[in-house]
Motif scaffolding. Structure first.
Motif, PDB file in Angstrom:
ATOM      1  N   CYS A  47       0.865  -1.193  -0.011  1.00  0.00           N
ATOM      2  CA  CYS A  47       0.085   0.172   0.028  1.00  0.00           C
ATOM      3  C   CYS A  47       0.862   1.397  -0.198  1.00  0.00           C
ATOM      4  O   CYS A  47       0.302   2.372  -0.230  1.00  0.00           O
TER       5      CYS A  47
ATOM      6  N   ARG B 207      -4.133  -9.084  -4.635  1.00  0.00           N
ATOM      7  CA  ARG B 207      -5.276  -9.534  -5.513  1.00  0.00           C
ATOM      8  C   ARG B 207      -5.114  -9.069  -6.884  1.00  0.00           C
ATOM      9  O   ARG B 207      -5.153 -10.078  -7.804  1.00  0.00           O
ATOM     10  N   ASP B 208      -4.603  -7.790  -7.193  1.00  0.00           N
ATOM     11  CA  ASP B 208      -4.337  -7.412  -8.368  1.00  0.00           C
ATOM     12  C   ASP B 208      -3.286  -8.102  -9.136  1.00  0.00           C
ATOM     13  O   ASP B 208      -3.272  -8.288 -10.349  1.00  0.00           O
TER      14      ASP B 208
ATOM     15  N   TRP C 148      -4.183  -5.861   0.369  1.00  0.00           N
ATOM     16  CA  TRP C 148      -5.055  -6.858  -0.006  1.00  0.00           C
ATOM     17  C   TRP C 148      -5.224  -6.714  -1.557  1.00  0.00           C
ATOM     18  O   TRP C 148      -5.333  -7.368  -2.325  1.00  0.00           O
ATOM     19  N   ASP C 149      -5.784  -5.532  -1.627  1.00  0.00           N
ATOM     20  CA  ASP C 149      -6.417  -4.981  -2.952  1.00  0.00           C
ATOM     21  C   ASP C 149      -5.182  -5.142  -4.160  1.00  0.00           C
ATOM     22  O   ASP C 149      -5.199  -5.894  -5.292  1.00  0.00           O
ATOM     23  N   GLU C 150      -4.156  -4.570  -3.763  1.00  0.00           N
ATOM     24  CA  GLU C 150      -3.049  -4.740  -4.543  1.00  0.00           C
ATOM     25  C   GLU C 150      -2.671  -5.997  -4.851  1.00  0.00           C
ATOM     26  O   GLU C 150      -2.212  -6.682  -5.974  1.00  0.00           O
TER      27      GLU C 150
ATOM     28  N   ALA D 163      -6.849  -3.191   3.690  1.00  0.00           N
ATOM     29  CA  ALA D 163      -7.259  -3.447   2.745  1.00  0.00           C
ATOM     30  C   ALA D 163      -6.599  -2.840   1.446  1.00  0.00           C
ATOM     31  O   ALA D 163      -6.613  -3.666   0.332  1.00  0.00           O
TER      32      ALA D 163
END
Length: 80
Positions: free
Chosen positions: A40, A67-68, A63-65, A60
């Motif tokens: 992040c 997943r990407d 986590w998003d990064e 979060a």
């Protein structure tokens, strides 16, 4: 084994720091005392963790990064 069950590879090491589990680049294994940038963009000092530390919530944005990155690696592997 069917391709859908094959891993796209390691996308992050997870380490609890200051009450949050952050994702770190998998290029180098994190160790206590090391300064690292999280997925992040936060700079943290990796600390020695306890079992309780692992109960911390996941960042979060990390986590998003992660997943990407996982999805991009899977797309790349599928294109080959």
């Amino acid at each position: 084994m069917h391709d859908m069950f094959q891993s796209a590879g390691l996308v992050a090491y997870w380490r609890p720091v200051d009450g949050v589990r952050h994702g770190l680049s998998p290029v180098e294994l994190p160790y206590p005392g090391q300064e690292r940038e999280t997925l992040c963009g936060t700079t943290v000092i990796v600390v020695k963790t306890t079992a309780i530390d692992w109960l911390s919530p996941t960042c979060a944005a990390c986590w998003d990064e992660a997943r990407d990155r996982r999805d991009a690696a899977a797309r790349e592997a599928g294109a080959q």
